[in-house]
Design a protein around this motif. Structure first.
Motif, PDB file in Angstrom:
ATOM      1  N   ASP A 222      30.462   5.323  22.608  1.00 27.97           N
ATOM      2  CA  ASP A 222      29.990   4.910  23.931  1.00 27.97           C
ATOM      3  C   ASP A 222      29.201   3.624  23.738  1.00 27.97           C
ATOM      4  O   ASP A 222      28.021   3.648  23.396  1.00 27.97           O
ATOM      5  N   VAL A 223      29.877   2.485  23.907  1.00 30.74           N
ATOM      6  CA  VAL A 223      29.265   1.186  23.617  1.00 30.74           C
ATOM      7  C   VAL A 223      29.559   0.221  24.760  1.00 30.74           C
ATOM      8  O   VAL A 223      30.506   0.409  25.523  1.00 30.74           O
ATOM      9  N   PRO A 224      28.762  -0.838  24.903  1.00 30.40           N
ATOM     10  CA  PRO A 224      29.028  -1.818  25.959  1.00 30.40           C
ATOM     11  C   PRO A 224      30.216  -2.702  25.612  1.00 30.40           C
ATOM     12  O   PRO A 224      30.582  -2.859  24.441  1.00 30.40           O
ATOM     13  N   LEU A 225      30.826  -3.286  26.642  1.00 34.20           N
ATOM     14  CA  LEU A 225      31.855  -4.292  26.435  1.00 34.20           C
ATOM     15  C   LEU A 225      31.198  -5.632  26.160  1.00 34.20           C
ATOM     16  O   LEU A 225      30.142  -5.949  26.718  1.00 34.20           O
ATOM     17  N   VAL A 226      31.836  -6.416  25.308  1.00 39.82           N
ATOM     18  CA  VAL A 226      31.304  -7.729  24.962  1.00 39.82           C
ATOM     19  C   VAL A 226      32.384  -8.787  25.121  1.00 39.82           C
ATOM     20  O   VAL A 226      33.585  -8.482  25.139  1.00 39.82           O
ATOM     21  N   ALA A 227      31.946 -10.023  25.247  1.00 42.50           N
ATOM     22  CA  ALA A 227      32.835 -11.179  25.241  1.00 42.50           C
ATOM     23  C   ALA A 227      32.641 -11.891  23.908  1.00 42.50           C
ATOM     24  O   ALA A 227      31.512 -12.150  23.485  1.00 42.50           O
ATOM     25  N   VAL A 228      33.748 -12.181  23.241  1.00 42.99           N
ATOM     26  CA  VAL A 228      33.711 -12.807  21.921  1.00 42.99           C
ATOM     27  C   VAL A 228      34.432 -14.145  21.996  1.00 42.99           C
ATOM     28  O   VAL A 228      35.578 -14.217  22.461  1.00 42.99           O
TER      29      VAL A 228
END
Length: 316
Positions: free
Chosen positions: A166-172
C-alpha cells in the motif's frame, strides 16, 4: 458414461480442438475422438461442432459443460478429502500473479518452491494477467488464489483480501525533462501532468485506470505515449527522457536511480495496492487452502497508515 469421457469433453472444449486436447491428456487423437463419439452416442446428441476451424460446443454441449465440470470437481474433491485425512495433499492449485508481483518486495517463487518440496503431489499452475481478469477468475472459481492490484482497501463482495503493498503513486522523470527541472520539492500536483508525455501500465491495470480517473476529475485526459506491462521498463523509458513514468513508489528503484527524479503525486494522492485475494468462502480444495495459509504467513504486511481525505486507491 464415465468420468474420463467427461474429462475428455471438457479438455476438447477448453483447448478448442482434438489435437491440443490429445496432447494435454497424453492420448492419441483417434482414441480421444472415439471416446467423445461414444459419449455423444450414449447421450443421443452431438456435444461438439466440428465443422469450423476450431471445435466448439453445440447448444447441448454448452448446456452439458457446467455439469461435466461440476462432476469432475466433485470427484476430485472426494479424492482430495480422503488424501487430506491421510496427510497427503494432491491435486492442482491455480495461482494468478499481477505483473511484477515476483519482484523485490516479496519472494513468491521461494514460497512456492518450499510448498512443492513439502507437497510434491500438488500441481501448481501459475498465470500472469491483469487485475480485472484475475479478480473475475477468482470469483468464478477459475483461480484459487491471486496476487492482484486493488482499487479499494476492502475486498469486493464474495472475495477476501490480505493487503501486501500500500504505497503512493509517484512520477519519475529524467533530469532533462522540463517538468522535472521546474518542480521543486518531492511532490507534484496531478494537474502538472497535463499535456505531458506519460509512461504508464496498459489499459486493464488499476494504475492506468486510476490515472485516467484522476485526470478526468482534474479536467484533462492523460497523454500516455508509452505503455509497458513491467514497472522496471517504465523506469527505463523515463531514464531515456521519453516521458514521465507513473508507477507505485518503490518500483522506481533501479541502477538508474542517480539519473532519475521521483516525485509523489498529490492533489489527489493516489495509492498503489497489491493484495493476496481468494474467495470469501475459502479455496475449495485442501491443497489450495494449505498454499493460501503458507502465503498468508509468508507475505509481508504493509504498515498501518492514516487514511487521507481526497486520496484515491489504485491497483495494477
Amino acid at each position: 458414461m464415465e468420468l474420463r469421457q467427461l474429462r475428455y469433453f471438457v479438455s476438447v472444449v477448453e483447448e478448442g480442438g482434438f489435437t491440443r486436447a490429445a496432447a494435454r491428456l497424453h492420448l492419441a487423437q483417434p482414441g480421444l475422438s472415439a471416446q467423445i463419439r461414444q459419449l455423444e452416442n450414449e447421450l443421443g446428441q452431438p456435444l461438439l461442432d466440428r465443422s469450423g476451424r476450431s471445435v466448439t460446443p453445440t447448444e447441448v454441449g454448452r448446456a452439458v459443460l457446467p455439469h461435466a465440470r461440476a462432476a469432475l470437481a466433485a470427484a476430485e474433491a472426494v479424492r482430495e478429502t480422503v488424501d487430506a485425512y491421510t496427510g497427503l495433499l494432491r491435486g492442482r492449485v491455480t495461482l494468478g500473479l499481477v505483473s511484477g508481483a515476483t519482484g523485490h518486495v516479496f519472494d513468491i517463487p521461494a514460497v512456492l518452491a518450499d510448498f512443492h518440496d513439502a507437497h510434491p503431489s500438488v500441481e501448481l499452475t501459475l498465470t500472469e494477467d491483469t487485475t480485472e481478469r484475475m479478480q473475475a477468475a477468482v470469483l468464478a472459481g477459475e483461480l484459487d488464489i491471486a496476487v492482484l492490484g486493488t482499487a479499494e482497501e476492502a475486498p469486493p463482495p464474495g472475495m477476501a483480501f490480505q493487503m501486501v503493498i500500500d504505497v503512493p503513486l509517484v512520477a519519475v522523470a529524467a533530469p532533462g525533462v522540463p517538468l522535472a527541472d521546474r518542480t521543486h520539492g518531492t511532490c507534484i500536483p496531478l494537474a502538472d501532468l497535463r499535456d505531458r508525455p506519460l509512461i504508464c501500465l496498459p489499459h486493464g491495470t488499476g494504475v492506468r485506470a486510476a490515472l485516467e480517473r484522476g485526470c478526468s476529475q482534474a479536467g484533462f485526459r492523460p497523454r500516455v505515449t508509452f505503455e509497458a506491462a513491467a514497472p522496471h521498463v517504465l523506469v527505463q523509458l523515463a531514464a531515456r527522457g521519453l516521458g514521465i513514468a507513473v508507477l507505485p513508489a518503490g518500483e522506481d528503484e533501479s541502477p538508474l536511480d542517480g539519473r532519475l527524479r521521483t516525485m509523489r503525486i498529490v492533489r489527489p494522492e493516489m495509492r498503489g495496492r497489491i493484495a493476496l485475494a481468494w474467495q470469501a468462502t475459502g479455496p475449495s480444495s485442501p491443497a489450495a487452502r494449505a498454499l493460501l495459509d503458507r502465503l498468508r504467513a509468508a507475505l509481508p504486511k504493509p504498515p498501518v497508515r492514516r487514511s487521507s481525505r481526497g486520496g484515491a486507491g489504485v491497483s495494477r
